[in-house]
Design a protein around this motif. Structure first.
Motif, PDB file in Angstrom:
ATOM      1  N   CYS A 185      67.828  70.448   7.782  1.00  0.00           N
ATOM      2  CA  CYS A 185      67.582  70.477   9.224  1.00  0.00           C
ATOM      3  C   CYS A 185      67.921  71.809   9.872  1.00  0.00           C
ATOM      4  CB  CYS A 185      68.342  69.346   9.904  1.00  0.00           C
ATOM      5  SG  CYS A 185      70.007  69.065   9.282  1.00  0.00           S
ATOM      6  N   TYR A 202      69.550  66.891   1.268  1.00  0.00           N
ATOM      7  CA  TYR A 202      68.994  65.812   2.068  1.00  0.00           C
ATOM      8  C   TYR A 202      68.284  66.408   3.287  1.00  0.00           C
ATOM      9  CZ  TYR A 202      71.994  63.125  -0.954  1.00  0.00           C
ATOM     10  OH  TYR A 202      72.588  62.597  -2.075  1.00  0.00           O
ATOM     11  N   ALA A 203      67.420  65.624   3.903  1.00  0.00           N
ATOM     12  CA  ALA A 203      66.647  66.132   5.036  1.00  0.00           C
ATOM     13  C   ALA A 203      67.543  66.447   6.225  1.00  0.00           C
ATOM     14  CB  ALA A 203      65.572  65.125   5.430  1.00  0.00           C
ATOM     15  N   ASP A 204      68.473  65.547   6.521  1.00  0.00           N
ATOM     16  CA  ASP A 204      69.301  65.657   7.723  1.00  0.00           C
ATOM     17  C   ASP A 204      70.434  64.646   7.618  1.00  0.00           C
ATOM     18  OD1 ASP A 204      68.059  63.205   8.187  1.00  0.00           O
ATOM     19  OD2 ASP A 204      66.709  63.987   9.725  1.00  0.00           O
ATOM     20  N   ASP A 207      69.264  61.088   6.841  1.00  0.00           N
ATOM     21  CA  ASP A 207      68.861  60.895   5.449  1.00  0.00           C
ATOM     22  C   ASP A 207      70.086  60.770   4.547  1.00  0.00           C
ATOM     23  OD1 ASP A 207      67.226  60.784   3.146  1.00  0.00           O
ATOM     24  OD2 ASP A 207      67.224  62.963   2.940  1.00  0.00           O
ATOM     25  N   ALA A 210      71.610  57.328   5.085  1.00  0.00           N
ATOM     26  CA  ALA A 210      70.814  56.280   4.434  1.00  0.00           C
ATOM     27  C   ALA A 210      70.967  56.308   2.918  1.00  0.00           C
ATOM     28  CB  ALA A 210      69.348  56.429   4.820  1.00  0.00           C
ATOM     29  N   SER A 211      71.282  57.489   2.371  1.00  0.00           N
ATOM     30  CA  SER A 211      71.380  57.661   0.914  1.00  0.00           C
ATOM     31  C   SER A 211      72.823  57.741   0.448  1.00  0.00           C
ATOM     32  CB  SER A 211      70.647  58.954   0.505  1.00  0.00           C
ATOM     33  OG  SER A 211      69.337  58.993   1.010  1.00  0.00           O
TER      34      SER A 211
END
Length: 218
Positions: A185, A202-204, A207, A210-211
């Motif tokens: 990000c 990770y995306a942000d 994410d 969530a992971s």
């Protein structure tokens, strides 16, 4: 034994990197320096003095550094009341705290800027300590900010994970001997973060949250 989750803030938890790009670009422009925005972006994450040296070179007139830094602070300060936290950033810190992690911030921000970032996060109850630029002699990519963050909470490097968005973050974490997690990000490509030391990307914050169960912060 305690374990520490150390976080960079700008571009990692709060969506400020492009605000820094524009305000540094404008500060440089006002001082007569023509520096393209893409070059400024790649320097974000460095402390002010190191950022100026990275962009203008060691042979610059260093007498102008303080003026450039002050101009950037004044321009960026106009956004303090509306800095946007990245999605689920505060929730991520709170979840980690609830899971038994000691959450520490390691940032080049200080003073009123750091206060504004913490207001944006709205997760003070989850943050055990903060290592700011006022506390260290050398900023990232030197390991000192990460090492100081760990010293504040008494956690050894082998029990810590550092999350950041820049190659400077990954290099600092790697030199400090901690596991490094990157987020996209801040605008830096995955390959660059991995090359600099990220073990997972990770995306942000959303994410990563969530992971979480499959991440280095499990």
């Amino acid at each position: 034994m305690e374990r520490a989750a150390v976080f960079d803030v700008d571009g990692t938890l709060v969506d400020t990197n492009h605000l820094h790009v524009v305000t540094w670009w404008e500060a440089l422009r006002q001082a007569g320096h023509r520096v393209p925005m893409h070059a400024v972006h790649r320097a974000i994450g460095l402390g002010s003095t190191d950022l100026i040296a990275h962009l203008l070179g060691e042979d610059r007139d260093k007498d102008g550094d303080a003026g450039l830094s002050d101009a950037h602070k004044a321009l960026y300060g106009q956004y303090f009341d509306r800095l946007p936290a990245l999605r689920d950033a505060g929730a991520l810190l709170k979840r980690l705290h609830g899971n038994g992690w000691t959450v520490v911030l390691a940032t080049s921000a200080s003073g009123t800027e750091l206060s504004a970032l913490r207001r944006a996060l709205d997760a003070d109850e989850a943050i055990a300590a903060t290592a700011s630029s006022d506390d260290v002699e050398q900023g990232k990519p030197a390991p000192e900010p990460v090492e100081h963050a760990l010293d504040l909470v008494g956690v050894p490097a082998e029990r810590a994970v550092f999350v950041g968005d820049s190659v400077w973050d990954m290099r600092a974490g790697r030199r400090a001997g901690v596991r490094c997690v990157g987020v996209l990000c801040g605008g830096i490509p995955r390959a660059d973060l991995e090359e600099a030391g990220a073990q997972a990307v990770y995306a942000d914050p959303a994410d990563l949250l969530a992971s979480l169960e499959d991440s280095p912060l499990a």
